[in-house]
Every structure is written in C-alpha cells, then in structure tokens.
Design a protein around this motif. Structure first.
Motif, PDB file in Angstrom:
ATOM      1  N   SER A  15      25.937 -12.084   5.626  1.00 44.97           N
ATOM      2  CA  SER A  15      25.756 -13.016   4.905  1.00 44.97           C
ATOM      3  C   SER A  15      24.017 -12.169   4.298  1.00 44.97           C
ATOM      4  CB  SER A  15      25.550 -13.885   5.224  1.00 44.97           C
ATOM      5  OG  SER A  15      24.726 -14.990   4.637  1.00 44.97           O
ATOM      6  N   PHE A  16      23.719 -11.626   5.921  1.00 44.48           N
ATOM      7  CA  PHE A  16      22.190 -10.308   5.467  1.00 44.48           C
ATOM      8  C   PHE A  16      22.091  -9.385   4.746  1.00 44.48           C
ATOM      9  CE2 PHE A  16      18.866  -7.462   7.266  1.00 44.48           C
ATOM     10  CZ  PHE A  16      18.111  -8.370   6.727  1.00 44.48           C
ATOM     11  N   VAL A  17      23.830  -9.187   5.076  1.00 47.35           N
ATOM     12  CA  VAL A  17      22.949  -7.382   4.245  1.00 47.35           C
ATOM     13  C   VAL A  17      24.298  -7.918   2.710  1.00 47.35           C
ATOM     14  CG1 VAL A  17      24.830  -5.245   3.657  1.00 47.35           C
ATOM     15  CG2 VAL A  17      24.272  -6.173   5.864  1.00 47.35           C
ATOM     16  N   GLU A  18      24.662  -8.626   1.471  1.00 48.07           N
ATOM     17  CA  GLU A  18      24.891  -8.958   0.796  1.00 48.07           C
ATOM     18  C   GLU A  18      23.514  -9.997   0.145  1.00 48.07           C
ATOM     19  OE1 GLU A  18      27.735 -11.087  -0.043  1.00 48.07           O
ATOM     20  OE2 GLU A  18      27.516 -13.303   0.873  1.00 48.07           O
ATOM     21  N   GLY A  19      22.801  -9.877   0.966  1.00 44.94           N
ATOM     22  CA  GLY A  19      21.747 -10.750   0.368  1.00 44.94           C
ATOM     23  C   GLY A  19      21.545 -12.692   0.077  1.00 44.94           C
ATOM     24  N   SER A  20      22.943 -13.236   1.006  1.00 47.50           N
ATOM     25  CA  SER A  20      23.099 -14.340   0.371  1.00 47.50           C
ATOM     26  C   SER A  20      21.612 -15.523   0.292  1.00 47.50           C
ATOM     27  CB  SER A  20      24.042 -14.926   0.968  1.00 47.50           C
ATOM     28  OG  SER A  20      23.769 -14.853   2.548  1.00 47.50           O
ATOM     29  N   ASP A  21      21.091 -14.832   1.001  1.00 48.82           N
ATOM     30  CA  ASP A  21      19.703 -16.134   0.927  1.00 48.82           C
ATOM     31  C   ASP A  21      19.011 -15.637  -0.319  1.00 48.82           C
ATOM     32  OD1 ASP A  21      19.611 -13.266   2.082  1.00 48.82           O
ATOM     33  OD2 ASP A  21      17.552 -13.939   2.767  1.00 48.82           O
ATOM     34  N   ILE A  22      19.086 -14.179  -1.002  1.00 52.73           N
ATOM     35  CA  ILE A  22      18.393 -13.801  -2.077  1.00 52.73           C
ATOM     36  C   ILE A  22      19.002 -14.167  -3.340  1.00 52.73           C
ATOM     37  CG2 ILE A  22      17.528 -11.671  -3.825  1.00 52.73           C
ATOM     38  CD1 ILE A  22      17.062  -9.801  -0.429  1.00 52.73           C
ATOM     39  N   ALA A  23      20.506 -14.429  -3.503  1.00 53.31           N
ATOM     40  CA  ALA A  23      20.821 -14.793  -4.426  1.00 53.31           C
ATOM     41  C   ALA A  23      20.981 -16.519  -4.191  1.00 53.31           C
ATOM     42  CB  ALA A  23      22.263 -14.434  -4.427  1.00 53.31           C
ATOM     43  N   GLY A  24      20.823 -17.334  -3.760  1.00 52.39           N
ATOM     44  CA  GLY A  24      20.437 -18.631  -3.547  1.00 52.39           C
ATOM     45  C   GLY A  24      19.389 -19.147  -4.269  1.00 52.39           C
ATOM     46  N   ALA A  25      18.251 -18.431  -3.898  1.00 51.84           N
ATOM     47  CA  ALA A  25      16.821 -18.587  -4.549  1.00 51.84           C
ATOM     48  C   ALA A  25      16.882 -17.599  -5.960  1.00 51.84           C
ATOM     49  CB  ALA A  25      15.789 -18.334  -2.900  1.00 51.84           C
ATOM     50  N   CYS A  26      17.466 -17.135  -5.982  1.00 53.75           N
ATOM     51  CA  CYS A  26      17.495 -15.378  -7.537  1.00 53.75           C
ATOM     52  C   CYS A  26      17.488 -16.442  -9.358  1.00 53.75           C
ATOM     53  CB  CYS A  26      18.143 -14.608  -7.735  1.00 53.75           C
ATOM     54  SG  CYS A  26      17.133 -13.212  -8.899  1.00 53.75           S
ATOM     55  N   ALA A  27      16.642 -17.014  -9.744  1.00 52.74           N
ATOM     56  CA  ALA A  27      16.865 -17.708 -10.832  1.00 52.74           C
ATOM     57  C   ALA A  27      15.312 -17.319 -11.506  1.00 52.74           C
ATOM     58  CB  ALA A  27      16.517 -18.955 -10.825  1.00 52.74           C
ATOM     59  N   ALA A  28      15.149 -17.521 -12.470  1.00 53.76           N
ATOM     60  CA  ALA A  28      14.461 -17.130 -13.575  1.00 53.76           C
ATOM     61  C   ALA A  28      12.822 -17.597 -13.233  1.00 53.76           C
ATOM     62  CB  ALA A  28      13.952 -17.781 -15.072  1.00 53.76           C
ATOM     63  N   GLY A  29      11.666 -16.738 -13.307  1.00 57.67           N
ATOM     64  CA  GLY A  29      10.577 -17.189 -12.802  1.00 57.67           C
ATOM     65  C   GLY A  29      10.843 -16.652 -10.850  1.00 57.67           C
ATOM     66  N   ALA A  30      11.845 -16.664 -10.707  1.00 58.15           N
ATOM     67  CA  ALA A  30      11.426 -16.622  -9.413  1.00 58.15           C
ATOM     68  C   ALA A  30      11.090 -15.106  -8.874  1.00 58.15           C
ATOM     69  CB  ALA A  30      13.271 -16.348  -8.396  1.00 58.15           C
ATOM     70  N   PRO A  31      10.506 -15.027  -7.579  1.00 54.86           N
ATOM     71  CA  PRO A  31       9.294 -13.560  -6.730  1.00 54.86           C
ATOM     72  C   PRO A  31      10.624 -12.768  -6.342  1.00 54.86           C
ATOM     73  CG  PRO A  31       8.164 -15.488  -5.557  1.00 54.86           C
ATOM     74  CD  PRO A  31       9.969 -15.792  -7.137  1.00 54.86           C
ATOM     75  N   GLU A  32      10.100 -11.122  -7.261  1.00 56.01           N
ATOM     76  CA  GLU A  32      11.292 -10.558  -6.633  1.00 56.01           C
ATOM     77  C   GLU A  32      11.189 -10.011  -5.193  1.00 56.01           C
ATOM     78  OE1 GLU A  32      10.832  -7.396 -10.978  1.00 56.01           O
ATOM     79  OE2 GLU A  32       9.295  -6.687  -8.313  1.00 56.01           O
ATOM     80  N   ARG A  33      12.371  -9.710  -4.739  1.00 50.08           N
ATOM     81  CA  ARG A  33      13.080  -9.644  -3.812  1.00 50.08           C
ATOM     82  C   ARG A  33      13.682  -8.686  -3.464  1.00 50.08           C
ATOM     83  NH1 ARG A  33      14.869 -14.998  -0.144  1.00 50.08           N
ATOM     84  NH2 ARG A  33      14.545 -13.353   1.512  1.00 50.08           N
ATOM     85  N   PHE A  34      13.722  -7.758  -2.729  1.00 50.26           N
ATOM     86  CA  PHE A  34      14.382  -6.145  -2.039  1.00 50.26           C
ATOM     87  C   PHE A  34      14.577  -6.988  -0.854  1.00 50.26           C
ATOM     88  CE2 PHE A  34      11.365  -5.877  -5.722  1.00 50.26           C
ATOM     89  CZ  PHE A  34      12.394  -5.221  -6.942  1.00 50.26           C
ATOM     90  N   ARG A  35      16.357  -6.670  -0.777  1.00 48.01           N
ATOM     91  CA  ARG A  35      17.124  -5.364   0.811  1.00 48.01           C
ATOM     92  C   ARG A  35      17.806  -4.377   0.392  1.00 48.01           C
ATOM     93  NH1 ARG A  35      18.678 -10.739   3.200  1.00 48.01           N
ATOM     94  NH2 ARG A  35      17.113 -11.430   3.347  1.00 48.01           N
ATOM     95  N   LEU A  36      17.039  -3.257   1.702  1.00 51.77           N
ATOM     96  CA  LEU A  36      17.710  -2.150   1.143  1.00 51.77           C
ATOM     97  C   LEU A  36      18.371  -2.034   3.008  1.00 51.77           C
ATOM     98  CD1 LEU A  36      16.891  -1.824  -0.987  1.00 51.77           C
ATOM     99  CD2 LEU A  36      16.671   0.476  -1.115  1.00 51.77           C
ATOM    100  N   VAL A  37      19.060  -1.198   3.075  1.00 52.70           N
ATOM    101  CA  VAL A  37      20.734  -1.170   4.720  1.00 52.70           C
ATOM    102  C   VAL A  37      20.911   0.324   4.721  1.00 52.70           C
ATOM    103  CG1 VAL A  37      22.029  -1.893   6.537  1.00 52.70           C
ATOM    104  CG2 VAL A  37      20.701  -3.545   5.156  1.00 52.70           C
ATOM    105  N   TYR A  38      20.283   1.034   5.128  1.00 54.53           N
ATOM    106  CA  TYR A  38      20.578   2.298   5.701  1.00 54.53           C
ATOM    107  C   TYR A  38      21.358   1.830   7.092  1.00 54.53           C
ATOM    108  CZ  TYR A  38      20.977   7.336   6.522  1.00 54.53           C
ATOM    109  OH  TYR A  38      21.634   8.566   7.612  1.00 54.53           O
ATOM    110  N   ASN A  39      22.507   2.495   6.311  1.00 52.46           N
ATOM    111  CA  ASN A  39      23.677   2.246   8.106  1.00 52.46           C
ATOM    112  C   ASN A  39      24.064   4.260   8.414  1.00 52.46           C
ATOM    113  OD1 ASN A  39      25.696   1.259   9.405  1.00 52.46           O
ATOM    114  ND2 ASN A  39      26.300   2.668   9.232  1.00 52.46           N
ATOM    115  N   GLY A  40      23.158   4.425   8.880  1.00 61.21           N
ATOM    116  CA  GLY A  40      23.666   6.147   9.869  1.00 61.21           C
ATOM    117  C   GLY A  40      24.871   6.215  10.598  1.00 61.21           C
TER     118      GLY A  40
END
Length: 224
Positions: A39-64
């Motif tokens: 859930s963290f990787v796909e950003g389900s929390d980001i998706a749930g809060a994303c709507a018109a006028g919502a703050p921009e948020r970014f989460r990138l994961v590097y699997n080395g």
C-alpha cells in the motif's frame, strides 16, 4: 564474520501481511513495513487524498535488490522538503538487546528544496513519463532493480514503474536528479547484473528468505 540477515519484512505470509492499507506510520519501522509495504509503494494514501486543489505529493521507491538496499524519496508542495529513507539488510551483530529490531530500522535524512530544485524534480519526472499512462503489466521482482513512482499532481493520482534493464529505465531523468540531492549518494546501489550468491540461494531453498513480485496495474499495483 557474522552473516547478514535478510530484512524481516517479507515472509511466506507476505500476501496477507502486506495487504494492510498504509496509515501514515513510520515505514522505517520493520513492523509497519511488513504490514503496509504494498500500500505504501503504490501510494494508496496519496490516491485517497488526491483531488482538485489538493497539495502535490510524490513518493518514489528505488529497489536495488530488496535484501540489499531500498531507498524511498518523498516530498510535497507545502513543505518542499525531500525525505530520504534508506532500508538495508540487517546484521545481527548490530542488534541492540533493548531494541531487537534495530538492525532492520531504516535510516532517514531530509533535504530542503528551493523552488528551482522542486520544479526540477517535477520536470524530470514528467520527462520520464511519471504522469502519463502507467506501465500496465510491468512485473517488478524483489531480487531486481526498479523504480516506482506514486504522485498527486494537479489533482490527479498517478502510479507507474521502470524496470532494469529497459530503454525506459535508461531514459528516466529523475534518478540522477534525486541522486544529486541525496547526501548519501555514494552508497546508492547501482543497477547491473544480478549477482549469484550461493548463501542466498541456500537460504531461499530452505525458506529463510523469500522473493516476491509486484505488478503495475491501471491505477496502482495490480493486486495486493
């Protein structure tokens, strides 16, 4: 010399444990990581809060390679602070009796972003296809190299990934942009041929470590 222990995050019951929705807990804590990683990787929390006028948020994961190093980069428009979380395989020799999970706790760092750096990261992501159609069906084995990106930008949630080796991975602009801002850049595990590790193969056969594969869906991960 004590052998490294694999991260206690993935087990045979991962499909169940990692199925919990990410609730904003410290992902550097191996307990929360074990329960909420998908859930963290796909950003389900980001998706749930994303709507018109919502703050921009970014989460990138590097699997080395999962049991060597995972790096998480997060930032948003209100704070303009880049948070870097580094997850490494644990070494039992570093265990603290007062904190048995200490070898598997993540390290973290923060970097302030001025407007130029903030805009530069967004531009690098845009040029890499982070806000376009997702790479639906792309498989991401844990014992490989890949990036994932979850974001809320201009009121739209996006999720996609880049797997190594591929032309899309080679063309991605954001890894270099993030590395330039990362104070621990010298420690980043660079992609290359997956090394053969007889000890790991033995542990894999006896169930001491496990492998798992994520898959990109039309809106987030295909399943978790």
């Amino acid at each position: 010399m004590p052998r490294r222990l694999a991260l206690p995050v993935i087990s045979a019951s991962l499909a169940l444990l990692a199925g919990c929705a990410y609730s904003g807990d410290d992902i550097g804590n191996p307990i929360y990581r074990k329960a909420q990683w998908y859930s963290f990787v796909e950003g389900s929390d980001i998706a749930g809060a994303c709507a018109a006028g919502a703050p921009e948020r970014f989460r990138l994961v590097y699997n080395g390679l999962w049991d060597q190093q995972v790096r998480v980069y997060e930032w948003d428009s209100p704070a303009k602070t880049l948070k870097i979380t580094t997850i490494r395989s644990g070494n039992v020799a570093t265990m603290d009796l007062w904190d048995p999970l200490s070898p598997w706790r993540a390290d973290s760092a923060t970097v302030s972003l001025d407007q130029v750096a903030y805009a530069g990261l967004a531009d690098a992501l845009d040029r890499s296809g982070a806000f376009g159609p997702p790479a639906v069906g792309l498989q991401l084995p844990s014992h490989s190299y890949y990036w994932t990106a979850a974001s809320c930008r201009q009121g739209k949630y996006s999720f996609t990934a880049w797997a190594y080796p591929s032309s899309a991975y080679d063309a991605a602009r954001f890894p270099a942009a993030l590395a330039a801002l990362d104070p621990g850049r010298e420690a980043i595990v660079t992609p290359g041929p997956v090394p053969v590790d007889p000890f790991r193969e033995y542990d894999l056969k006896r169930g001491a470590v496990a492998e798992f594969t994520l898959k990109v869906g039309p809106s987030g991960l295909a399943s978790w």
